[in-house]
Enzyme design. Structure first.
Site, short mmCIF file in Angstrom:
data_model
loop_
_atom_site.label_atom_id
_atom_site.label_comp_id
_atom_site.label_asym_id
_atom_site.label_seq_id
_atom_site.Cartn_x
_atom_site.Cartn_y
_atom_site.Cartn_z
N HIS A 254 4.88 27.77 -20.37
CA HIS A 254 5.69 26.77 -21.25
C HIS A 254 6.91 27.02 -20.92
O HIS A 254 7.50 28.46 -20.94
CB HIS A 254 5.63 26.82 -22.77
CG HIS A 254 6.44 26.33 -23.52
ND1 HIS A 254 6.12 24.74 -23.69
CD2 HIS A 254 7.48 26.58 -24.17
CE1 HIS A 254 7.33 24.26 -24.62
NE2 HIS A 254 8.07 25.37 -24.75
N GLU B 195 2.50 -8.67 -1.01
CA GLU B 195 1.16 -8.02 -1.01
C GLU B 195 0.08 -9.08 -0.95
O GLU B 195 -0.06 -10.11 -2.00
CB GLU B 195 0.78 -7.22 -2.23
CG GLU B 195 -0.43 -6.61 -2.44
CD GLU B 195 -1.25 -6.02 -1.29
OE1 GLU B 195 -0.76 -5.27 -0.79
OE2 GLU B 195 -2.66 -6.26 -0.95
N GLY C 11 0.76 -1.39 0.08
CA GLY C 11 0.12 -0.03 0.15
C GLY C 11 0.95 1.03 0.10
O GLY C 11 2.07 1.14 -0.33
N VAL C 12 0.36 2.27 0.49
CA VAL C 12 0.98 3.59 0.56
C VAL C 12 2.27 3.59 1.18
O VAL C 12 3.46 3.92 0.69
CB VAL C 12 0.26 4.75 1.00
CG1 VAL C 12 0.50 6.11 0.32
CG2 VAL C 12 -1.35 4.60 0.55
P1 NAI Z 1 -2.59 0.61 2.85
O1 NAI Z 1 -4.13 0.42 3.19
O2 NAI Z 1 -2.46 1.89 2.08
O3 NAI Z 1 -2.09 -0.64 2.38
C1 NAI Z 1 -2.06 -1.83 2.98
C2 NAI Z 1 -1.86 -3.07 2.12
O4 NAI Z 1 -1.56 -4.08 2.91
C3 NAI Z 1 -2.86 -3.26 1.19
O5 NAI Z 1 -2.44 -3.25 -0.21
C4 NAI Z 1 -3.44 -4.59 1.59
O6 NAI Z 1 -4.13 -5.35 0.57
C5 NAI Z 1 -2.28 -5.17 2.19
N1 NAI Z 1 -2.54 -6.34 3.12
C6 NAI Z 1 -3.22 -6.07 4.35
N2 NAI Z 1 -3.16 -7.41 4.91
C7 NAI Z 1 -2.37 -8.04 4.60
C8 NAI Z 1 -1.69 -9.40 4.82
N3 NAI Z 1 -2.04 -10.09 5.82
N4 NAI Z 1 -1.01 -9.60 4.03
C9 NAI Z 1 -0.13 -9.05 3.11
N5 NAI Z 1 -0.73 -8.01 2.47
C10 NAI Z 1 -1.88 -7.24 3.21
O7 NAI Z 1 -2.11 0.90 4.53
P2 NAI Z 1 -0.62 1.31 4.66
O8 NAI Z 1 0.28 1.43 3.82
O9 NAI Z 1 -0.54 0.69 6.23
O10 NAI Z 1 -0.75 2.84 5.04
C11 NAI Z 1 -1.92 3.35 6.11
C12 NAI Z 1 -2.64 4.30 5.65
O11 NAI Z 1 -1.81 5.72 6.11
C13 NAI Z 1 -3.02 4.72 4.20
O12 NAI Z 1 -4.09 3.88 3.68
C14 NAI Z 1 -3.19 6.13 4.12
O13 NAI Z 1 -4.41 6.31 4.37
C15 NAI Z 1 -2.05 6.67 4.96
N6 NAI Z 1 -0.77 6.91 4.13
C16 NAI Z 1 -0.85 7.96 3.49
C17 NAI Z 1 0.21 8.44 2.69
C18 NAI Z 1 0.17 9.53 1.72
O14 NAI Z 1 -0.89 9.99 1.65
N7 NAI Z 1 0.92 9.64 0.87
C19 NAI Z 1 1.54 7.88 2.98
C20 NAI Z 1 1.45 6.95 4.05
C21 NAI Z 1 0.28 6.45 4.74
#
Ligand code: NAI
Ligand code: FAD
Length: 476
Positions: free
Chosen positions: A455, A214, A193-194
Site C-alpha cells: 500500500h 473499423e 485493432g492493436v
Molecule cells: P489486428 O488484428 O489487431 O486489427 C485489425 C483490425 O482491422 C480488426 O479490428 C479488423 O476487424 C479490422 N479490419 C480488417 N480488415 C478491414 C477492412 N478491410 N476495413 C476496415 N477494418 C478492417 O491487426 P493489426 O492492428 O494490424 O496488428 C497486427 C497484429 O500485430 C496484432 O493482431 C497483434 O498480434 C500484433 N500487435 C501486437 C501489439 C501488442 O501486443 N501491443 C501491438 C501491435 C501489433
C-alpha cells in the site's frame, strides 16, 4: 564455397528465432541463426519486426507522446507550469532509432556470448540431405549451411488492402507509421485493432486529428465487452474518432494526401481526406522466399506454416514458431515457442500454455488481459462469478491522477479457480503479470484476495477485484 554444418539452423532472427537460437546454444547445440533485416546502412539488424518496426519502436513513441500529453494537459494539475511547449519530431524519432539500435546490438552481443554463428542474409531451403536439410544464405556473403534440425521463424508482414500497396509516404504500414517526419494535421487509420489504437494514440497525443475506420460493428471484439466499452469511452473522450461497421471503398493518393471513400454503418456514403493513412488490418505470415516447396514444407491457405501443438511441421526435424504459424501474433508467444522447440530438440518437455498468454494494448489507459472473457464463458455455458474494482477507488491511482478503468476477475462458480483477468487502466501491462502467475498455478480468486499487496499500489485494485468475486471489497 564450403558447406557449414550445424546441429540447429534457425531461419529468422526475431523474438521467435533469436530466442530459439539462444536456448539451443545453451543446451549445447552448435547453432546458426540467419536473419535478413538491414539497418539504414545495410548492416545487420536482428530482432525482427518486434525490434525494428514493432514492439520496441512503438513503445518508444508511445512513451515520448505520453510525456508530451502529460506536459500539455496534466502537469498543470500538479502546479507545474510550462510555457512554449513544443515537440521536435525529428529528435523523438532519432531517440526511437537509438532505442532500436541498442536492441539490435544487444542481440548481436547475445549471439557472440552464446557462440551462435550469425549469417546476415536470406535463408532458403535447397534440399533434404542425409541427416538434415541444406539451407542457402543469400546476403553480403553467400553461404551453404546444413542443419540437422531447422527452426523456421520468419515472422509476418503488414497486410495491404487489395489494390492499395503501401508507399510508406502517404499510405503507411506499421513501418511508415513509425517514421512520419512531422505531426500530420489529419491522420486516418483503417482497422481499430492493436496497431490502429497504439499508432492512433501516438499521433493524436502530438496534435493530429485522428479518424479510425473499423470494418466490424463491435469495438475490440476479442476483449472482454465491459473492458472494451470502458476503453472506447476513454479513447473517444481523448478525441480519437472511431467509426465502427464501415465499409471501405476506393482509396486514392491525392496531391496533398489520401482520400478514402467509405460507407458508414448507417449506409451513408462518405469521403475522408487525410494527410497520411495507416492501414492496420492484420498481418500475413512471411513464407515467400523460403523456397518451402523445395523440401515439401506444408503451408496453409494463408501461407502460414502448418504445425502441430508442439510446433512440428510435416517434415521430420523442421520446426516453425512465432508469427509464421497459427496462434496470436505476439513477441512473447514467439519466444515461448522458440524456447520450447529448442528444449524438445534436446529431448526435454518444452511447454507453452496457450491459456495463459497475456495480451496488452499499450494505449492510455492500457488494456491487458489473460484467460477467458465473460462473453467466451457465457458462450461455453460455464458457470462463473465476476468481481470488478474501479481504479477510482484506489489511493495510488488517485495520487497518480489516473483513475480511469478497472480490474475484473472471472472465476469458476463452483471451484473459484481464476478463469480470466481483464484490466483497463494505469500500468495494466505490469499488473497483468500477477494474474498470469496466479493462473499458471491454478490459483483461486480467494488466493489473490488473501495475499498481502503493498500500500499504496495499483496492485491493491487486483486484490480488491479478487475480493469482489466474493462480494467483500474493503475500499468500495
Ligand atoms: P489486428 O488484428 O489487431 O486489427 C485489425 C483490425 O482491422 C480488426 O479490428 C479488423 O476487424 C479490422 N479490419 C480488417 N480488415 C478491414 C477492412 N478491410 N476495413 C476496415 N477494418 C478492417 O491487426 P493489426 O492492428 O494490424 O496488428 C497486427 C497484429 O500485430 C496484432 O493482431 C497483434 O498480434 C500484433 N500487435 C501486437 C501489439 C501488442 O501486443 N501491443 C501491438 C501491435 C501489433
Ligand atoms: P518477426 O519478429 O517478424 O521476425 C522474423 C525475422 O525473420 C525478421 O527479421 C525477418 O526479416 C526475418 N526473415 C524472414 N524471412 C527470412 C528469410 N527467408 N531468411 C532470413 N530471414 C528472414 N507483440 C507484442 O508481444 N507486444 C507488442 O507490444 C507488440 N507491438 C507490436 C507493434 C507493431 C507496430 C507490430 C507490427 C507488431 C507488434 N507486436 C507486438 C507483434 C510482434 O512484433 C510479433 O509478434 C513478433 O515480432 C513475432 O516474432 P517472430 O520472431 O515470429 O517474427
Amino acid at each position: 564455397m564450403s558447406t557449414k554444418n550445424f546441429d540447429v539452423v534457425v531461419i529468422g532472427g526475431g523474438p521467435g528465432g533469436y530466442i530459439a537460437a539462444i536456448r539451443a546454444a545453451q543446451l549445447g547445440f552448435n547453432t546458426a541463426c540467419i536473419d535478413e533485416w538491414k539497418n539504414d546502412k545495410g548492416g545487420p539488424a536482428p530482432g525482427g519486426t518486434c525490434t525494428n518496426v514493432g514492439c520496441i519502436p512503438s513503445k518508444a513513441l508511445l512513451q515520448s507522446s505520453e510525456h508530451y500529453e502529460q506536459a500539455a494537459h496534466h502537469f498543470a494539475d500538479h502546479g507545474i507550469g510550462l510555457d512554449n511547449l513544443s515537440i521536435d519530431v525529428k529528435k523523438m524519432l532519432a531517440r526511437k532509432d537509438t532505442v532500436v539500435k541498442q536492441n539490435n546490438d544487444g542481440i548481436l552481443y547475445l549471439f557472440k556470448k552464446n557462440k551462435i554463428s550469425f549469417f546476415h542474409g536470406r535463408g532458403s531451403f535447397v534440399k533434404a540431405v542425409e541427416g538434415g536439410y541444406e539451407v542457402a544464405v543469400a546476403g553480403a556473403a553467400n553461404d551453404t549451411l546444413v542443419g540437422k534440425q531447422i527452426v523456421v521463424a520468419t515472422g509476418s508482414s503488414a497486410r495491404a488492402l487489395p489494390g492499395v500497396p503501401f508507399d510508406e509516404d502517404k499510405i503507411l504500414s506499421n513501418d511508415g507509421a513509425l517514421r512520419v517526419g512531422a505531426v500530420p494535421k489529419k491522420l486516418g487509420l483503417i482497422g481499430a485493432g492493436v496497431i490502429g489504437l497504439e499508432m492512433g494514440s501516438v499521433w493524436r497525443r502530438l496534435g493530429a486529428e485522428v479518424t479510425v475506420l473499423e470494418g466490424l460493428p463491435t469495438f475490440l471484439g476479442a476483449v472482454d465487452e465491459q473492458i472494451a466499452k470502458e476503453a472506447h469511452k476513454a479513447f473517444t473522450k481523448q478525441g480519437l474518432q472511431i467509426q465502427l461497421g464501415v465499409k471501405v471503398g476506393e482509396i486514392k493518393a491525392t496531391k496533398s494526401g489520401v482520400s478514402i471513400a467509405y460507407t458508414t454503418a448507417a449506409g451513408e456514403a462518405q469521403t475522408l481526406a487525410v494527410d497520411k493513412l495507416v492501414v492496420s488490418i492484420g498481418r500475413v505470415p512471411n513464407t515467400t522466399g523460403l523456397n518451402a516447396e523445395a523440401v515439401g514444407l506444408k503451408l496453409d491457405e494463408r501461407g502460414a506454416i502448418v504445425v502441430d501443438d508442439e510446433c512440428r511441421t510435416n517434415l521430420p526435424g523442421v520446426w516453425a514458431v512465432g508469427d509464421v504459424v497459427r496462434g496470436p501474433m505476439l513477441a512473447h508467444k514467439a519466444e515461448e515457442e522458440g524456447v520450447a522447440v529448442a528444449e524438445r530438440i534436446a529431448g526435454q518437455h518444452g511447454h507453452v500454455n496457450f491459456n495463459t498468454i497475456p495480451w496488452v494494448i499499450y494505449t492510455s489507459p492500457e488494456i491487458a488481459w489473460v484467460g477467458q472473457t465473460e462473453q467466451q464463458l457465457k458462450a461455453a455455458g460455464r458457470a462463473y462469478k465476476a468481481g470488478t474494482f474501479p481504479f477510482m477507488a484506489n489511493g495510488r491511482a488517485r495520487a497518480l491522477g489516473d483513475t480511469t478503468g478497472m480490474v475484473k476477475f472471472l472465476a469458476d462458480a463452483a471451484t473459484d479457480e481464476i478463469l480470466g483477468v481483464h484490466i483497463v487502466g494505469p500500468q495494466a501491462s505490469e499488473l497483468i503479470a500477477e494474474a498470469v502467475v496466479a493462473m499458471e498455478f491454478k490459483a483461486s480468486s480467494e488466493d489473490i484476495a488473501r495475499i498481502c499487496h503493498a500500500h499504496p499500489s495499483l496492485s491493491e485494485a487486483t486484490k480488491e477485484a479478487a475480493l469482489a468475486v466474493d462480494k467483500r471489497t474493503l475500499n468500495f
